[in-house]
Write a protein that holds these residues in place. Structure first.
Motif, PDB file in Angstrom:
ATOM      1  N   LYS A 190      40.905  -6.542  -1.866  1.00  0.00           N
ATOM      2  CA  LYS A 190      41.139  -5.167  -1.450  1.00  0.00           C
ATOM      3  C   LYS A 190      40.260  -4.218  -2.262  1.00  0.00           C
ATOM      4  O   LYS A 190      40.076  -4.421  -3.463  1.00  0.00           O
ATOM      5  N   PRO A 191      39.754  -3.165  -1.620  1.00  0.00           N
ATOM      6  CA  PRO A 191      38.920  -2.213  -2.371  1.00  0.00           C
ATOM      7  C   PRO A 191      39.755  -1.352  -3.320  1.00  0.00           C
ATOM      8  O   PRO A 191      40.944  -1.127  -3.095  1.00  0.00           O
ATOM      9  N   ILE A 192      39.116  -0.880  -4.367  1.00  0.00           N
ATOM     10  CA  ILE A 192      39.738   0.070  -5.295  1.00  0.00           C
ATOM     11  C   ILE A 192      39.860   1.395  -4.559  1.00  0.00           C
ATOM     12  O   ILE A 192      38.890   1.887  -3.988  1.00  0.00           O
ATOM     13  N   LEU A 208      30.423   6.273  -3.635  1.00  0.00           N
ATOM     14  CA  LEU A 208      31.502   5.316  -3.869  1.00  0.00           C
ATOM     15  C   LEU A 208      31.831   4.506  -2.622  1.00  0.00           C
ATOM     16  O   LEU A 208      32.086   3.300  -2.702  1.00  0.00           O
ATOM     17  N   ASN A 209      31.829   5.153  -1.457  1.00  0.00           N
ATOM     18  CA  ASN A 209      32.115   4.437  -0.212  1.00  0.00           C
ATOM     19  C   ASN A 209      31.002   3.460   0.150  1.00  0.00           C
ATOM     20  O   ASN A 209      31.215   2.556   0.952  1.00  0.00           O
ATOM     21  N   GLY A 210      29.839   3.619  -0.446  1.00  0.00           N
ATOM     22  CA  GLY A 210      28.738   2.690  -0.236  1.00  0.00           C
ATOM     23  C   GLY A 210      28.943   1.353  -0.939  1.00  0.00           C
ATOM     24  O   GLY A 210      28.258   0.380  -0.654  1.00  0.00           O
ATOM     25  N   GLU A 211      29.893   1.322  -1.849  1.00  0.00           N
ATOM     26  CA  GLU A 211      30.225   0.076  -2.561  1.00  0.00           C
ATOM     27  C   GLU A 211      31.307  -0.655  -1.768  1.00  0.00           C
ATOM     28  O   GLU A 211      32.287  -0.052  -1.354  1.00  0.00           O
ATOM     29  N   GLU A 212      31.135  -1.933  -1.575  1.00  0.00           N
ATOM     30  CA  GLU A 212      32.090  -2.660  -0.747  1.00  0.00           C
ATOM     31  C   GLU A 212      33.462  -2.817  -1.385  1.00  0.00           C
ATOM     32  O   GLU A 212      34.452  -3.038  -0.688  1.00  0.00           O
TER      33      GLU A 212
END
Length: 65
Positions: free
Chosen positions: A2-4, A23-27
């Motif tokens: 799950k993403p942070i 930040l949303n560019g990081e999976e």
């Protein structure tokens, strides 16, 4: 995995947009909300329960501390 989950609270709209895009560019990260209003932001943080809150320390009307 799950993403942070992250919430952004800063009175500068452009900064919030840039941070959210980065930040949303990081999976493994996801911005779940943002606000430029300190009181509304605190209420949203309580309601959404993000794992991380990025809060500006100097905002009009209320300190980030």
């Amino acid at each position: 995995m799950k993403p942070i989950t992250i919430y952004l609270l800063d009175d500068h709209h452009v900064l919030r947009q840039a941070l959210a895009a980065m930040l949303n560019g990081e999976e493994d990260m996801r911005v779940i909300g943002d606000s430029g209003d300190p009181r509304a932001g605190i209420e949203a943080i309580i309601a959404l329960k993000p794992q991380v809150a990025v809060i500006d320390l100097k905002m009009p009307g209320l300190s980030g501390l």
